[in-house]
Write a protein that holds these residues in place. Sequence first.
Motif, PDB file in Angstrom:
ATOM      1  N   ASN A   1      -1.153   5.667  -5.704  1.00 35.90           N
ATOM      2  CA  ASN A   1      -0.664   4.791  -4.573  1.00 35.90           C
ATOM      3  C   ASN A   1       0.761   4.024  -5.028  1.00 35.90           C
ATOM      4  O   ASN A   1       1.514   4.170  -4.328  1.00 35.90           O
ATOM      5  N   ASP A   2       0.482   3.554  -6.246  1.00 35.30           N
ATOM      6  CA  ASP A   2       1.961   3.027  -6.709  1.00 35.30           C
ATOM      7  C   ASP A   2       2.898   3.783  -7.094  1.00 35.30           C
ATOM      8  O   ASP A   2       4.151   3.452  -6.715  1.00 35.30           O
TER       9      ASP A   2
ATOM     10  N   LYS B   1      -5.863  15.966   2.334  1.00 34.24           N
ATOM     11  CA  LYS B   1      -6.697  15.774   1.281  1.00 34.24           C
ATOM     12  C   LYS B   1      -5.789  15.087  -0.056  1.00 34.24           C
ATOM     13  O   LYS B   1      -6.117  14.013  -0.582  1.00 34.24           O
ATOM     14  N   ALA B   2      -4.569  15.217  -0.083  1.00 31.39           N
ATOM     15  CA  ALA B   2      -3.448  14.659  -0.964  1.00 31.39           C
ATOM     16  C   ALA B   2      -3.304  13.226  -0.438  1.00 31.39           C
ATOM     17  O   ALA B   2      -3.486  12.212  -1.375  1.00 31.39           O
TER      18      ALA B   2
ATOM     19  N   ALA C   1       0.726  -1.247  -0.107  1.00 32.73           N
ATOM     20  CA  ALA C   1      -0.044  -0.011  -0.039  1.00 32.73           C
ATOM     21  C   ALA C   1       0.918   1.289   0.006  1.00 32.73           C
ATOM     22  O   ALA C   1       1.979   1.064  -0.126  1.00 32.73           O
ATOM     23  N   ALA C   2       0.476   2.327   0.039  1.00 31.05           N
ATOM     24  CA  ALA C   2       1.111   3.566   0.036  1.00 31.05           C
ATOM     25  C   ALA C   2       2.038   3.544   1.254  1.00 31.05           C
ATOM     26  O   ALA C   2       2.043   2.823   2.134  1.00 31.05           O
ATOM     27  N   SER C   3       3.046   4.396   1.133  1.00 29.32           N
ATOM     28  CA  SER C   3       4.150   4.506   1.948  1.00 29.32           C
ATOM     29  C   SER C   3       3.953   5.072   3.340  1.00 29.32           C
ATOM     30  O   SER C   3       4.640   5.132   4.071  1.00 29.32           O
TER      31      SER C   3
ATOM     32  N   CYS D   1      -4.404   7.569  -1.499  1.00 26.87           N
ATOM     33  CA  CYS D   1      -4.890   6.050  -1.002  1.00 26.87           C
ATOM     34  C   CYS D   1      -6.106   5.516  -1.850  1.00 26.87           C
ATOM     35  O   CYS D   1      -6.447   4.285  -2.001  1.00 26.87           O
ATOM     36  N   GLN D   2      -7.012   6.609  -2.495  1.00 31.30           N
ATOM     37  CA  GLN D   2      -8.052   6.268  -3.303  1.00 31.30           C
ATOM     38  C   GLN D   2      -7.650   5.982  -4.602  1.00 31.30           C
ATOM     39  O   GLN D   2      -8.656   5.094  -5.485  1.00 31.30           O
TER      40      GLN D   2
END
Length: 115
Positions: free
Chosen positions: A44-45, A32-33, A21-23, A38-39
């Motif tokens: 995310n990648d 918001k960022a 997943a995200a770092s 995450c969405q």
Amino acid sequence: MTRLSIGFCILVFSVYSQAQAASFSCDRASLKAEKTICQRRSLNDADVKMATTYQIILHALPMGGRDQQKEIQWQWLKSRNACGANVPCLSKAYQQRQQQLDTIIQQRILNHGPF
């Protein structure tokens, strides 16, 4: 042989990181960022790839270079967060930072190395 070893490590980290997943913790995302990252799978990648490349650089650079990169990363995070939920802005921010990090790996680590 050293270039091959570093290249292999980068490849392994890239493959491994794409499954993660995200770092940062998406459960604790408050900006918001961060929520947008995450969405969106592509963001995310990009976040994981950038963070992995950044960590490789921190481990490979001498102490003075690490401090400089930490400051640059901090400034980049502030500018990334200023994008808010703007997906094109976030994508561009990640693309530009990844290019910067890839250049550091190519010019300062693979060509000269700390070894």
